[in-house]
Enzyme design. Sequence first.
Site, PDB file in Angstrom:
ATOM      1  N   ASP A  67       0.843  -1.185   0.000  1.00  0.00           N
ATOM      2  CA  ASP A  67       0.000   0.000   0.000  1.00  0.00           C
ATOM      3  C   ASP A  67       0.880   1.237   0.000  1.00  0.00           C
ATOM      4  O   ASP A  67       2.093   1.144   0.194  1.00  0.00           O
ATOM      5  CB  ASP A  67      -1.028  -0.010   1.143  1.00  0.00           C
ATOM      6  CG  ASP A  67      -0.430   0.122   2.534  1.00  0.00           C
ATOM      7  OD1 ASP A  67       0.781  -0.114   2.689  1.00  0.00           O
ATOM      8  OD2 ASP A  67      -1.164   0.465   3.466  1.00  0.00           O
ATOM      9  N   TYR A  69       2.971   4.770   0.701  1.00  0.00           N
ATOM     10  CA  TYR A  69       3.627   5.371   1.860  1.00  0.00           C
ATOM     11  C   TYR A  69       2.620   6.268   2.573  1.00  0.00           C
ATOM     12  O   TYR A  69       1.800   6.931   1.941  1.00  0.00           O
ATOM     13  CB  TYR A  69       4.827   6.212   1.414  1.00  0.00           C
ATOM     14  CG  TYR A  69       5.938   5.426   0.759  1.00  0.00           C
ATOM     15  CD1 TYR A  69       6.638   4.439   1.462  1.00  0.00           C
ATOM     16  CD2 TYR A  69       6.315   5.686  -0.552  1.00  0.00           C
ATOM     17  CE1 TYR A  69       7.671   3.735   0.866  1.00  0.00           C
ATOM     18  CE2 TYR A  69       7.343   4.978  -1.154  1.00  0.00           C
ATOM     19  CZ  TYR A  69       8.026   4.000  -0.438  1.00  0.00           C
ATOM     20  OH  TYR A  69       9.045   3.302  -1.034  1.00  0.00           O
ATOM     21  N   PHE A  80       6.734   1.686  -4.365  1.00  0.00           N
ATOM     22  CA  PHE A  80       8.120   1.899  -3.922  1.00  0.00           C
ATOM     23  C   PHE A  80       8.689   3.281  -4.238  1.00  0.00           C
ATOM     24  O   PHE A  80       9.730   3.654  -3.726  1.00  0.00           O
ATOM     25  CB  PHE A  80       9.067   0.818  -4.486  1.00  0.00           C
ATOM     26  CG  PHE A  80       8.782  -0.568  -3.999  1.00  0.00           C
ATOM     27  CD1 PHE A  80       9.134  -0.960  -2.708  1.00  0.00           C
ATOM     28  CD2 PHE A  80       8.137  -1.494  -4.807  1.00  0.00           C
ATOM     29  CE1 PHE A  80       8.859  -2.240  -2.244  1.00  0.00           C
ATOM     30  CE2 PHE A  80       7.852  -2.783  -4.349  1.00  0.00           C
ATOM     31  CZ  PHE A  80       8.227  -3.160  -3.065  1.00  0.00           C
ATOM     32  N   HIS A 189      11.336  -9.663   0.421  1.00  0.00           N
ATOM     33  CA  HIS A 189      11.008  -8.234   0.359  1.00  0.00           C
ATOM     34  C   HIS A 189      12.289  -7.424   0.566  1.00  0.00           C
ATOM     35  O   HIS A 189      13.170  -7.818   1.335  1.00  0.00           O
ATOM     36  CB  HIS A 189       9.978  -7.886   1.441  1.00  0.00           C
ATOM     37  CG  HIS A 189       9.314  -6.577   1.213  1.00  0.00           C
ATOM     38  ND1 HIS A 189       9.898  -5.377   1.575  1.00  0.00           N
ATOM     39  CD2 HIS A 189       8.132  -6.250   0.648  1.00  0.00           C
ATOM     40  CE1 HIS A 189       9.093  -4.382   1.241  1.00  0.00           C
ATOM     41  NE2 HIS A 189       8.015  -4.884   0.671  1.00  0.00           N
TER      42      HIS A 189
END
Length: 224
Positions: A67, A69, A80, A189
């Site tokens: 989701d 920032y 990202f 991740h």
Amino acid sequence: MLAELIPTYWQNSLADFTADTKFKELDQFVEKRFQSEKIVYPRSDRIFYALDLVKPEDVKVVLIGQDPYHGQDQAMGLSFSVPLGHKIPPSLRNIFKEYMQDLNLPYPSNGDLTKWAKQGVLLLNSVLTVDHKSAGSHTNQGWEWFTDNIIRKLSESQENLVFLLWGKFAQQKKSLVDKNKHLVLEAAHPSPLARNKFSGCKHFSKTNLYLSNKKKKAINWKLD
């Protein structure tokens, strides 16, 4: 609200979903959030920015995030990515470390990934809105259903795409992808919490090798 914000070149392929009751319920939730005293990210004209920057037929790579920032003005509608001038977040720092190691490129001066998106990298979060300082606050409201359908639609309608699934959350999406038609690359991740397990995955060079082998133009990952 939301249907009007979807880029015209995506509207036909997503028409079945935007007409669904689930989308209408999602629309009502997001609109109420924006009309409330809550601060919502990204701003409304950037909710579908990932779709704005690449047409369905031009997608080459799908990079799935979770989701947006939730810090002030960090979210820009691309997974990202952060706007010019913002501090590079920890996960993106590790992405850039791998980018340097894999491609022998210098560390980028900023975290804006718009250049990747314009070359066909769909930087798609699973959830497209969030409340200020409240990670995951818009989960389970319909976004996951909607973005899963985007992934499934791309898998069905296109050929020879690369799906980058980083972390357990993104890897849950692999069932949406036809692995006989596309390349699915999985890694830990890039978050520091993954204890550097993302390092060495070489997904940038592997993506370009696959695209080149399929007679597609490789991605110029260099940001500066």
